[in-house]
Design an enzyme around this catalytic site. Sequence first.
Site, PDB file in Angstrom:
ATOM      1  N   GLY A 115      -3.882  15.288  -0.545  1.00 32.46           N
ATOM      2  CA  GLY A 115      -3.921  16.615   0.060  1.00 32.46           C
ATOM      3  C   GLY A 115      -5.344  16.982   0.428  1.00 32.46           C
ATOM      4  O   GLY A 115      -6.227  16.970  -0.418  1.00 32.46           O
ATOM      5  N   HIS A 125      -5.490  -0.127   7.635  1.00 35.02           N
ATOM      6  CA  HIS A 125      -5.612   0.926   8.659  1.00 35.02           C
ATOM      7  C   HIS A 125      -6.410   0.445   9.868  1.00 35.02           C
ATOM      8  O   HIS A 125      -7.073   1.245  10.540  1.00 35.02           O
ATOM      9  CB  HIS A 125      -6.267   2.200   8.101  1.00 35.02           C
ATOM     10  CG  HIS A 125      -5.721   2.668   6.798  1.00 35.02           C
ATOM     11  ND1 HIS A 125      -4.380   2.681   6.504  1.00 35.02           N
ATOM     12  CD2 HIS A 125      -6.356   3.149   5.689  1.00 35.02           C
ATOM     13  CE1 HIS A 125      -4.205   3.143   5.277  1.00 35.02           C
ATOM     14  NE2 HIS A 125      -5.388   3.426   4.759  1.00 35.02           N
ATOM     15  N   ARG A 155     -15.037  10.396   4.054  1.00 41.51           N
ATOM     16  CA  ARG A 155     -14.533  10.684   2.706  1.00 41.51           C
ATOM     17  C   ARG A 155     -14.926   9.624   1.691  1.00 41.51           C
ATOM     18  O   ARG A 155     -14.617   9.749   0.502  1.00 41.51           O
ATOM     19  CB  ARG A 155     -13.009  10.811   2.750  1.00 41.51           C
ATOM     20  CG  ARG A 155     -12.508  11.965   3.591  1.00 41.51           C
ATOM     21  CD  ARG A 155     -11.028  11.827   3.875  1.00 41.51           C
ATOM     22  NE  ARG A 155     -10.750  10.665   4.715  1.00 41.51           N
ATOM     23  CZ  ARG A 155      -9.524  10.280   5.060  1.00 41.51           C
ATOM     24  NH1 ARG A 155      -8.472  10.952   4.618  1.00 41.51           N
ATOM     25  NH2 ARG A 155      -9.366   9.222   5.826  1.00 41.51           N
ATOM     26  N   ASP A 175       1.733   2.876   3.753  1.00 41.16           N
ATOM     27  CA  ASP A 175       0.764   3.912   3.373  1.00 41.16           C
ATOM     28  C   ASP A 175       1.510   5.181   2.972  1.00 41.16           C
ATOM     29  O   ASP A 175       1.081   6.290   3.278  1.00 41.16           O
ATOM     30  CB  ASP A 175      -0.216   4.187   4.515  1.00 41.16           C
ATOM     31  CG  ASP A 175      -1.382   5.074   4.092  1.00 41.16           C
ATOM     32  OD1 ASP A 175      -1.655   5.172   2.882  1.00 41.16           O
ATOM     33  OD2 ASP A 175      -2.013   5.694   4.977  1.00 41.16           O
ATOM     34  N   HIS A 186       0.852  -1.198   0.000  1.00 35.17           N
ATOM     35  CA  HIS A 186       0.000   0.000   0.000  1.00 35.17           C
ATOM     36  C   HIS A 186       0.889   1.250   0.000  1.00 35.17           C
ATOM     37  O   HIS A 186       1.332   1.692   1.045  1.00 35.17           O
ATOM     38  CB  HIS A 186      -0.900  -0.023   1.243  1.00 35.17           C
ATOM     39  CG  HIS A 186      -1.893   1.094   1.303  1.00 35.17           C
ATOM     40  ND1 HIS A 186      -3.249   0.882   1.324  1.00 35.17           N
ATOM     41  CD2 HIS A 186      -1.736   2.435   1.346  1.00 35.17           C
ATOM     42  CE1 HIS A 186      -3.877   2.049   1.411  1.00 35.17           C
ATOM     43  NE2 HIS A 186      -2.973   3.006   1.416  1.00 35.17           N
ATOM     44  N   TYR A 192     -10.952   5.547  -3.521  1.00 35.38           N
ATOM     45  CA  TYR A 192     -12.018   5.577  -2.522  1.00 35.38           C
ATOM     46  C   TYR A 192     -13.401   5.374  -3.154  1.00 35.38           C
ATOM     47  O   TYR A 192     -14.328   4.895  -2.511  1.00 35.38           O
ATOM     48  CB  TYR A 192     -12.017   6.927  -1.798  1.00 35.38           C
ATOM     49  CG  TYR A 192     -11.011   7.079  -0.684  1.00 35.38           C
ATOM     50  CD1 TYR A 192      -9.872   6.281  -0.603  1.00 35.38           C
ATOM     51  CD2 TYR A 192     -11.188   8.044   0.300  1.00 35.38           C
ATOM     52  CE1 TYR A 192      -8.957   6.446   0.416  1.00 35.38           C
ATOM     53  CE2 TYR A 192     -10.279   8.216   1.327  1.00 35.38           C
ATOM     54  CZ  TYR A 192      -9.163   7.418   1.376  1.00 35.38           C
ATOM     55  OH  TYR A 192      -8.259   7.587   2.396  1.00 35.38           O
ATOM     56  N   HIS A 213      -9.839   0.669   2.477  1.00 43.94           N
ATOM     57  CA  HIS A 213      -9.473   1.701   3.449  1.00 43.94           C
ATOM     58  C   HIS A 213     -10.554   1.746   4.519  1.00 43.94           C
ATOM     59  O   HIS A 213     -11.727   1.971   4.207  1.00 43.94           O
ATOM     60  CB  HIS A 213      -9.365   3.048   2.726  1.00 43.94           C
ATOM     61  CG  HIS A 213      -9.388   4.234   3.635  1.00 43.94           C
ATOM     62  ND1 HIS A 213      -8.266   4.984   3.917  1.00 43.94           N
ATOM     63  CD2 HIS A 213     -10.413   4.825   4.319  1.00 43.94           C
ATOM     64  CE1 HIS A 213      -8.588   5.979   4.727  1.00 43.94           C
ATOM     65  NE2 HIS A 213      -9.882   5.902   4.996  1.00 43.94           N
ATOM     66  N   HIS A 242       1.110   5.236  -1.942  1.00 46.76           N
ATOM     67  CA  HIS A 242       0.554   6.242  -2.846  1.00 46.76           C
ATOM     68  C   HIS A 242       1.694   6.777  -3.711  1.00 46.76           C
ATOM     69  O   HIS A 242       2.271   7.830  -3.437  1.00 46.76           O
ATOM     70  CB  HIS A 242      -0.125   7.344  -2.042  1.00 46.76           C
ATOM     71  CG  HIS A 242      -1.357   6.871  -1.326  1.00 46.76           C
ATOM     72  ND1 HIS A 242      -2.582   6.772  -1.949  1.00 46.76           N
ATOM     73  CD2 HIS A 242      -1.526   6.416  -0.060  1.00 46.76           C
ATOM     74  CE1 HIS A 242      -3.475   6.310  -1.091  1.00 46.76           C
ATOM     75  NE2 HIS A 242      -2.854   6.063   0.066  1.00 46.76           N
ATOM     76  N   ARG A 288      -6.443   1.950  13.953  1.00 44.77           N
ATOM     77  CA  ARG A 288      -6.858   3.300  14.349  1.00 44.77           C
ATOM     78  C   ARG A 288      -7.250   3.396  15.826  1.00 44.77           C
ATOM     79  O   ARG A 288      -7.021   4.416  16.471  1.00 44.77           O
ATOM     80  CB  ARG A 288      -8.032   3.774  13.484  1.00 44.77           C
ATOM     81  CG  ARG A 288      -7.671   3.975  12.022  1.00 44.77           C
ATOM     82  CD  ARG A 288      -8.829   4.590  11.266  1.00 44.77           C
ATOM     83  NE  ARG A 288      -8.576   4.629   9.834  1.00 44.77           N
ATOM     84  CZ  ARG A 288      -7.883   5.581   9.213  1.00 44.77           C
ATOM     85  NH1 ARG A 288      -7.361   6.576   9.922  1.00 44.77           N
ATOM     86  NH2 ARG A 288      -7.715   5.552   7.906  1.00 44.77           N
TER      87      ARG A 288
END
Length: 384
Positions: free
Chosen positions: A72, A227, A166, A279, A64, A133, A198, A66, A230
């Site tokens: 951003g 993730h 999101r 990540d 994973h 996403y 995600h 990017h 958390r």
Amino acid sequence: MFVLIEGGEVYAPEPAGAAPVLVAGDRIARVGPVDGRALAAAGVEVEVIDARGCVVIPGLLDPHEHLLGGSGERGFASQTPEIALREVVTAGITTVVGCLGVDTTTKTMTGLLAKAKAFKEEGISAYLYSGGYDVPPVTLTGTVRRDMLLVDEVIGAGEVAISDVRSTQPSLAELARLASDAYAGGILTGKAGITHLHVGDGPRRLEPLRRLIAEHDVEPGWLYPTHVERNEALMREAVALTREGVTVDVDTVEEDLGKWLRFFCDEGGDLARLTVSSDASIPSPRTLFEQLREVVREHGFPLERALPLVTSNTARILKLPRKGALRPGHDADVVVLERGSLEIREVIARGRRMVKAGQLAFTERFLEQSNRKVELNGRKQRGS
């Protein structure tokens, strides 16, 4: 070209004792005694790496990253730059999977594919997930399944957002359709066919995945949530899912891997169904290696227990049978670490030495072009 790594203690990732590792081209030829005289008699050129006082491990897999930088979330100026190859290989990572996040407009699938192809041209192994996403996902050819069939680098769907403000708030039916499409692409191509998810910090946590398995024809092995560190409630749900056959992933963004590994084990989690990713976008990919080193040196995890989380476990969920282990016939992805400090001394990716004696051993192609232009301009100026 043959490379012989001598004098090191091999973790393959299980402990294999002191043994030489012979690399032939882009594959591992042998782990064990090597007849150097026979190689010399055959006129074979062998480059020898002295690994005395070191451990020899498989190259790390990062499932994973990017690669195009982070989206951003404070305006356009907060976007982060693309990840450079040197950031990846100096972290001991020899296989990477790229993904898109919340921004699938300015960060595109075509750009991500081009980045993965560039990394492959430079010598490491690179793959990607189709989508981001969004549900329905953005794709290269119209569907995830078609992407997997027509594009070598695409191995599954993702990173699909759930339990996050999101996300596009997909219905269970939409998630089931997406997971089934990725699975079908997998069985048609022999690829992973997983849906990489995600997981945000929303109150539903992993409920959508439990319901997918219970209410739809979705198998646990098709799902690969990330993730999950958390908070403790989310991690407990992740532990429960591993007992059903789901492989889960934790990231190293907050640099607290040791804490969550201990929690995962204390809750009875199946370490065989846990992986670790960087990540990487804002943090460097190097956090993956640094956190691995910390859990061994500072938290007391045996190296052979921590290594599968970034090697063989990851290779298994991604269905990359020649990755994640030091075996004859496997890809020649090898990392040599100093025994005490666990600092990176050598990195070999598909047989190419990327790090030599702790230093970067290559120049990216775009920098070669830039250096050539600077040199030519300098000559012109001196000539004038």
